[in-house]
Design a protein around this motif. Structure first.
Motif, PDB file in Angstrom:
ATOM      1  N   GLU A 272       0.831  -1.208   0.000  1.00 20.64           N
ATOM      2  CA  GLU A 272       0.000   0.000   0.000  1.00 20.64           C
ATOM      3  C   GLU A 272       0.864   1.257   0.000  1.00 20.64           C
ATOM      4  O   GLU A 272       0.545   2.225  -0.684  1.00 20.64           O
ATOM      5  N   LYS A 273       1.944   1.229   0.755  1.00 19.37           N
ATOM      6  CA  LYS A 273       2.847   2.385   0.805  1.00 19.37           C
ATOM      7  C   LYS A 273       3.427   2.654  -0.583  1.00 19.37           C
ATOM      8  O   LYS A 273       3.435   3.791  -1.056  1.00 19.37           O
ATOM      9  N   ILE A 274       3.911   1.601  -1.247  1.00 16.71           N
ATOM     10  CA  ILE A 274       4.500   1.746  -2.576  1.00 16.71           C
ATOM     11  C   ILE A 274       3.433   2.166  -3.583  1.00 16.71           C
ATOM     12  O   ILE A 274       3.657   3.034  -4.427  1.00 16.71           O
TER      13      ILE A 274
ATOM     14  N   TYR B 193      15.114   6.622 -13.558  1.00 11.33           N
ATOM     15  CA  TYR B 193      14.053   5.716 -13.119  1.00 11.33           C
ATOM     16  C   TYR B 193      12.673   6.361 -13.319  1.00 11.33           C
ATOM     17  O   TYR B 193      11.724   5.699 -13.715  1.00 11.33           O
ATOM     18  N   GLU B 194      12.584   7.654 -13.036  1.00 10.18           N
ATOM     19  CA  GLU B 194      11.305   8.346 -13.220  1.00 10.18           C
ATOM     20  C   GLU B 194      10.897   8.328 -14.695  1.00 10.18           C
ATOM     21  O   GLU B 194       9.733   8.081 -15.022  1.00 10.18           O
TER      22      GLU B 194
ATOM     23  N   ARG C 135       5.315   9.095  -8.855  1.00  6.17           N
ATOM     24  CA  ARG C 135       6.414   8.603  -9.701  1.00  6.17           C
ATOM     25  C   ARG C 135       7.759   9.075  -9.169  1.00  6.17           C
ATOM     26  O   ARG C 135       8.718   8.316  -9.130  1.00  6.17           O
ATOM     27  N   LYS C 136       7.829  10.315  -8.744  1.00  5.36           N
ATOM     28  CA  LYS C 136       9.087  10.864  -8.223  1.00  5.36           C
ATOM     29  C   LYS C 136       9.509  10.141  -6.950  1.00  5.36           C
ATOM     30  O   LYS C 136      10.666   9.780  -6.780  1.00  5.36           O
TER      31      LYS C 136
ATOM     32  N   LYS D 249      12.875   7.691  -6.506  1.00  9.79           N
ATOM     33  CA  LYS D 249      13.873   7.869  -5.434  1.00  9.79           C
ATOM     34  C   LYS D 249      13.996   6.599  -4.600  1.00  9.79           C
ATOM     35  O   LYS D 249      15.085   6.222  -4.188  1.00  9.79           O
ATOM     36  N   PHE D 250      12.871   5.919  -4.365  1.00 11.22           N
ATOM     37  CA  PHE D 250      12.884   4.668  -3.610  1.00 11.22           C
ATOM     38  C   PHE D 250      13.684   3.601  -4.360  1.00 11.22           C
ATOM     39  O   PHE D 250      14.527   2.921  -3.777  1.00 11.22           O
ATOM     40  N   ILE D 251      13.448   3.456  -5.660  1.00  8.08           N
ATOM     41  CA  ILE D 251      14.189   2.493  -6.476  1.00  8.08           C
ATOM     42  C   ILE D 251      15.674   2.823  -6.456  1.00  8.08           C
ATOM     43  O   ILE D 251      16.517   1.940  -6.318  1.00  8.08           O
ATOM     44  N   ASP D 252      16.004   4.111  -6.571  1.00  9.41           N
ATOM     45  CA  ASP D 252      17.402   4.547  -6.549  1.00  9.41           C
ATOM     46  C   ASP D 252      18.064   4.186  -5.224  1.00  9.41           C
ATOM     47  O   ASP D 252      19.215   3.762  -5.186  1.00  9.41           O
TER      48      ASP D 252
END
Length: 55
Positions: free
Chosen positions: A5-7, A45-46, A12-13, A17-20
């Motif tokens: 749910e958090k994800i 990533y964005e 997108r931004k 940043k989370f993926i990075d």
């Protein structure tokens, strides 16, 4: 709230940043793969998140 749910609720931004942050020293954004990493990887990533899916 679950991690899913958090994800799911991230912009997108925020997701970029989370993926990075997960990658550590290794990066797999399109810019780095092409040897042109003039941008931060989170921007790469964005841009990837905004691309259409190839089926």
């Amino acid at each position: 709230m679950t991690n899913f749910e958090k994800i799911k609720n991230m912009s997108r931004k925020e997701l970029a940043k989370f993926i990075d942050s997960l990658g550590g020293d290794e990066c797999f954004c399109d810019y780095c793969e092409n040897g042109v990493c003039d941008y931060s990887c989170s921007v790469g990533y964005e841009n990837w998140l905004e691309m259409e899916v190839e089926e």
